[in-house]
Structures are given as C-alpha cells and as structure tokens.
Design an enzyme around this catalytic site. Structure first.
Site, PDB file in Angstrom:
ATOM      1  N   TYR A   1       5.385  39.602  12.533  1.00  0.00           N
ATOM      2  CA  TYR A   1       5.956  40.807  13.147  1.00  0.00           C
ATOM      3  C   TYR A   1       7.474  40.871  13.026  1.00  0.00           C
ATOM      4  CZ  TYR A   1       1.364  40.903  15.518  1.00  0.00           C
ATOM      5  OH  TYR A   1       0.028  40.903  15.811  1.00  0.00           O
TER       6      TYR A   1
ATOM      7  N   TYR B   1      -6.881  43.225  20.921  1.00  0.00           N
ATOM      8  CA  TYR B   1      -5.660  43.871  20.441  1.00  0.00           C
ATOM      9  C   TYR B   1      -5.888  45.369  20.272  1.00  0.00           C
ATOM     10  CZ  TYR B   1      -6.843  43.519  15.266  1.00  0.00           C
ATOM     11  OH  TYR B   1      -7.377  43.605  14.012  1.00  0.00           O
TER      12      TYR B   1
ATOM     13  N   THR C   1       3.623  42.745  20.888  1.00  0.00           N
ATOM     14  CA  THR C   1       4.967  42.909  20.301  1.00  0.00           C
ATOM     15  C   THR C   1       4.976  43.392  18.849  1.00  0.00           C
ATOM     16  OG1 THR C   1       5.065  40.622  19.526  1.00  0.00           O
ATOM     17  CG2 THR C   1       5.914  41.046  21.753  1.00  0.00           C
TER      18      THR C   1
HETATM   19  P1  NAP Z   1      -1.804  49.386  21.342  1.00  0.00           P
HETATM   20  O1  NAP Z   1      -1.244  48.404  22.274  1.00  0.00           O
HETATM   21  O2  NAP Z   1      -3.189  49.849  21.524  1.00  0.00           O
HETATM   22  O3  NAP Z   1      -0.895  50.692  21.269  1.00  0.00           O
HETATM   23  C1  NAP Z   1       0.501  50.669  21.173  1.00  0.00           C
HETATM   24  C2  NAP Z   1       0.979  52.116  21.114  1.00  0.00           C
HETATM   25  O4  NAP Z   1       0.517  52.811  22.275  1.00  0.00           O
HETATM   26  C3  NAP Z   1       2.496  52.251  21.121  1.00  0.00           C
HETATM   27  O5  NAP Z   1       2.799  53.368  20.327  1.00  0.00           O
HETATM   28  C4  NAP Z   1       2.827  52.521  22.582  1.00  0.00           C
HETATM   29  O6  NAP Z   1       3.993  53.331  22.726  1.00  0.00           O
HETATM   30  C5  NAP Z   1       1.593  53.290  23.031  1.00  0.00           C
HETATM   31  N1  NAP Z   1       1.306  53.059  24.447  1.00  0.00           N
HETATM   32  C6  NAP Z   1       1.326  51.882  25.105  1.00  0.00           C
HETATM   33  N2  NAP Z   1       1.037  52.045  26.403  1.00  0.00           N
HETATM   34  C7  NAP Z   1       0.826  53.373  26.573  1.00  0.00           C
HETATM   35  C8  NAP Z   1       0.513  54.178  27.697  1.00  0.00           C
HETATM   36  N3  NAP Z   1       0.358  53.641  28.914  1.00  0.00           N
HETATM   37  N4  NAP Z   1       0.370  55.523  27.516  1.00  0.00           N
HETATM   38  C9  NAP Z   1       0.518  56.066  26.289  1.00  0.00           C
HETATM   39  N5  NAP Z   1       0.828  55.365  25.192  1.00  0.00           N
HETATM   40  C10 NAP Z   1       0.977  54.018  25.330  1.00  0.00           C
HETATM   41  O7  NAP Z   1      -1.716  48.874  19.809  1.00  0.00           O
HETATM   42  P2  NAP Z   1      -1.105  47.610  19.060  1.00  0.00           P
HETATM   43  O8  NAP Z   1       0.349  47.502  19.233  1.00  0.00           O
HETATM   44  O9  NAP Z   1      -1.653  47.705  17.693  1.00  0.00           O
HETATM   45  O10 NAP Z   1      -1.837  46.367  19.741  1.00  0.00           O
HETATM   46  C11 NAP Z   1      -1.290  45.645  20.829  1.00  0.00           C
HETATM   47  C12 NAP Z   1      -0.816  44.268  20.419  1.00  0.00           C
HETATM   48  O11 NAP Z   1      -1.890  43.506  19.876  1.00  0.00           O
HETATM   49  C13 NAP Z   1       0.204  44.255  19.282  1.00  0.00           C
HETATM   50  O12 NAP Z   1       1.489  44.651  19.717  1.00  0.00           O
HETATM   51  C14 NAP Z   1       0.101  42.830  18.816  1.00  0.00           C
HETATM   52  O13 NAP Z   1       0.791  41.956  19.698  1.00  0.00           O
HETATM   53  C15 NAP Z   1      -1.407  42.622  18.874  1.00  0.00           C
HETATM   54  N6  NAP Z   1      -2.108  42.935  17.586  1.00  0.00           N
HETATM   55  C16 NAP Z   1      -2.704  41.899  16.922  1.00  0.00           C
HETATM   56  C17 NAP Z   1      -3.341  42.126  15.727  1.00  0.00           C
HETATM   57  C18 NAP Z   1      -3.986  40.977  15.005  1.00  0.00           C
HETATM   58  O14 NAP Z   1      -4.349  41.112  13.830  1.00  0.00           O
HETATM   59  N7  NAP Z   1      -4.157  39.846  15.642  1.00  0.00           N
HETATM   60  C19 NAP Z   1      -3.411  43.422  15.174  1.00  0.00           C
HETATM   61  C20 NAP Z   1      -2.823  44.470  15.887  1.00  0.00           C
HETATM   62  C21 NAP Z   1      -2.190  44.206  17.087  1.00  0.00           C
HETATM   63  P3  NAP Z   1       5.492  52.787  23.006  1.00  0.00           P
HETATM   64  O15 NAP Z   1       5.629  51.472  22.311  1.00  0.00           O
HETATM   65  O16 NAP Z   1       6.348  53.857  22.487  1.00  0.00           O
HETATM   66  O17 NAP Z   1       5.656  52.623  24.502  1.00  0.00           O
END
Ligand code: NAP
Length: 279
Positions: A57, A193, A23
């Site tokens: 977030y 993540y 999220t």
């Molecule tokens: P991610 O999930 O690797 O990538 C998200 C991006 O990829 C968004 O722009 C999304 O687009 C796109 N996307 C998602 N599914 C797709 C698909 N099937 N095809 C093409 N593009 C796709 O990156 P993230 O949001 O950084 O990481 C995921 C989650 O991990 C976060 O939301 C958060 O909950 C957690 N996180 C934790 C930390 C930490 O420090 N603990 C750090 C970073 C992230 P749309 O949204 O436009 O669909």
C-alpha cells in the site's frame, strides 16, 4: 461495553478486536498524508486498536507509523508480504523493511497477501522463523480459498495460521457456503476486507430502510452486519472524519432478527460454491 472493545479469539486463544482500521489507498500522496494520519489517530482516540496495512500500500506503513507514534503498546498491527517476496529470505527481508517503515519492533499479525508461486511450506518456514525471532507475533494468509487452506493445513506448521483476510460484505457472501464454516470449525479468524464494498453499499439504496429504523447510515448497517458474523473482524478504511466516527459508532448497532431477514432477502446467501472473489 462498546463494540470497539468487543473481541473475537484467534486460534491461539488471544483476543483481538472485531473492528480495525484499513489503510489501502493511504500513503499515495504527500498532500493527503496529514489527513490520513489524523483519520487513524481519530480512530485510535475513539477506541480502535487494530490497524491493517501492507507493504503493497504505497507509503501507508509510514502513515501508520506516524499515527501510532508514542502509543504503540496495546495496539494490534497487521501487515502483509507480497507473494513476490514470500520466499524464505525475501519474506524475512520484507518483514524487516515493514518493521522499519512502521517504526516498531514487532508486527502482531503478518499475512501472505495472496498466493503466488512460492511453495507454501517455504513461506510458512519464514513466518515461523520470524515468530521465533520475535519480529512477528502471529502469521496468517489473505485471499486464500478453501483448497488453498486445505493445502496450507498440510504443510509443516501450517495449522499455526491465525487468520485469513478475504473480501467479505453483504454483496459478496460467497465464503458463507464453505470457507466460513471450514474456518469456524478451526476457530480461524476471518478478516473481512472492503466491508462497505469500497463505498458501494453506502450508495446502493438497499440498506436505507433498515438504516432509517436505527437512525443510522447504510454504511453503518453494512458494517454492523459484517461484525454480527461470529469470528469476523471488519477493517473498513476511512479518511473522512465523519466516516471514521460513523464506522465506530456503527459497532453499537444491534440488528434485529427482522433486519437480518430483510438483509438476507436483499443480499441472498450463497446456495452453491462460488470461487473466492478478490479485489
Ligand atoms: P472499504 O473499507 O469497504 O471502503 C472504503 C471506501 O468507503 C472509502 O472510499 C471510504 O471513504 C468509504 N467509506 C468508509 N466508511 C464509510 C462510511 N461510513 N460511509 C460512507 N463511505 C464510507 O474498502 P477497502 O478500503 O477496499 O477495504 C478496507 C481495508 O481492507 C483496506 O483499506 C485494506 O486495509 C484491506 N484490504 C485488503 C485486501 C487484501 O487483499 N488483503 C484487499 C482490499 C482491502 P473515505 O476514505 O473517503 O472516508
């Protein structure tokens, strides 16, 4: 059985899904609120049961609250406390705020978002107090490298840690050298993540041939690879309905030994220690 019901075990023995909904970047604009709620609801309708959020977030916890309204039971909610709130009283107050924002009486897994200046023993004591009060069911950490995990294990109740949420995807495989084997020995879950490297793996071109063989997209291959690793829970974030559907469908892709060998060639595993990367 679809992969949305596939699980891995926390060290305490509880089964958790290998796939969850991220999220980060949600809750930042009122104009996108309804679409973000709809994306999470779509994920839940398609069988996802784990949602990852954090007090950091923006208003993402409010998006989650709206999405899970009336269907909280059976879900596994993860939230995180900022290091600046991780002293004993601060962590307890932060958790109370998150509970209120999430509209729930318990957080299933509460993580220290990254390591700050507060002694680990103090944060762990706060987590254990929250657990005893029934406000959280489990606790863990995030962005902890091996030396941090070693230190954590040495503090009172430190071995009650259930998970470490870290950056892990095909393009960022550093943890395979040391942190992952160390975690596996203790059955500690790794929450991966940015499993599609924030969208970069979808665009890289390096996954296209394998994707074609599976009638899939590159992002789906990246996700299928992440959860093919034992003990790993992937938490991609997606707002576009197409992405939500694709991500969940990806969980049924079975990569072949040939696919895996090609992926190792395109994204070689680490040969030496690399400091943990963070976003
Ligand atoms: P991610 O999930 O690797 O990538 C998200 C991006 O990829 C968004 O722009 C999304 O687009 C796109 N996307 C998602 N599914 C797709 C698909 N099937 N095809 C093409 N593009 C796709 O990156 P993230 O949001 O950084 O990481 C995921 C989650 O991990 C976060 O939301 C958060 O909950 C957690 N996180 C934790 C930390 C930490 O420090 N603990 C750090 C970073 C992230 P749309 O949204 O436009 O669909």
């Amino acid at each position: 059985m679809t992969m949305t019901t596939r699980t891995t075990k926390l060290p305490c023995g509880e089964a958790v899904p290998v796939f969850g909904l991220g999220t980060w970047k949600m809750g930042e604009a009122q104009s996108r609120f309804a679409d973000e709620v709809a994306a999470l609801r779509l994920g839940l309708d398609l069988g996802a049961t784990l949602i990852d959020t954090a007090e950091m977030y923006a208003d993402a916890e409010l998006v989650v609250a709206e999405a899970v309204k009336g269907r909280r039971d059976g879900l596994f909610l993860v939230s995180k406390v900022l290091p600046s709130n991780a002293a004993r009283a601060g962590a307890i107050a932060a958790c109370e705020r998150s509970l209120k924002r999430l509209g729930t009486d318990r957080i299933d897994l509460y993580l220290l978002h990254w390591r700050g200046g507060v002694p680990l023993a103090e944060t762990v004591a706060a987590f254990e107090a929250l657990k005893a009060a029934g406000k959280i069911r489990h606790w863990g950490v995030s962005n902890f490298d091996l030396d941090d995990m070693d230190e954590l294990e040495g503090v009172p109740s430190g071995s009650a840690c259930q998970a470490n949420q870290v950056l892990y995807n095909l393009a960022r495989r550093g943890i395979e050298f040391d942190l992952m084997p160390w975690s596996r020995k203790r059955a500690l879950s790794i929450m991966a993540y940015s499993p599609v490297d924030q969208g970069a793996l979808a665009r890289s071109g390096k996954l296209d041939a394998i994707a074609t063989r599976h009638d899939a997209t590159a992002a789906q291959v990246a996700l299928a690879w992440t959860i093919s690793q034992a003990g790993v829970i992937a938490i991609p974030k997606a707002v576009r309905p197409r992405h939500v559907r694709d991500n969940i469908a990806a969980l049924d892709i079975k990569l072949t030994p040939q696919d895996l060998a090609e992926l190792d060639k395109a994204f070689p595993p680490p040969q030496r220690k690399r400091p943990l990367e963070m976003i």
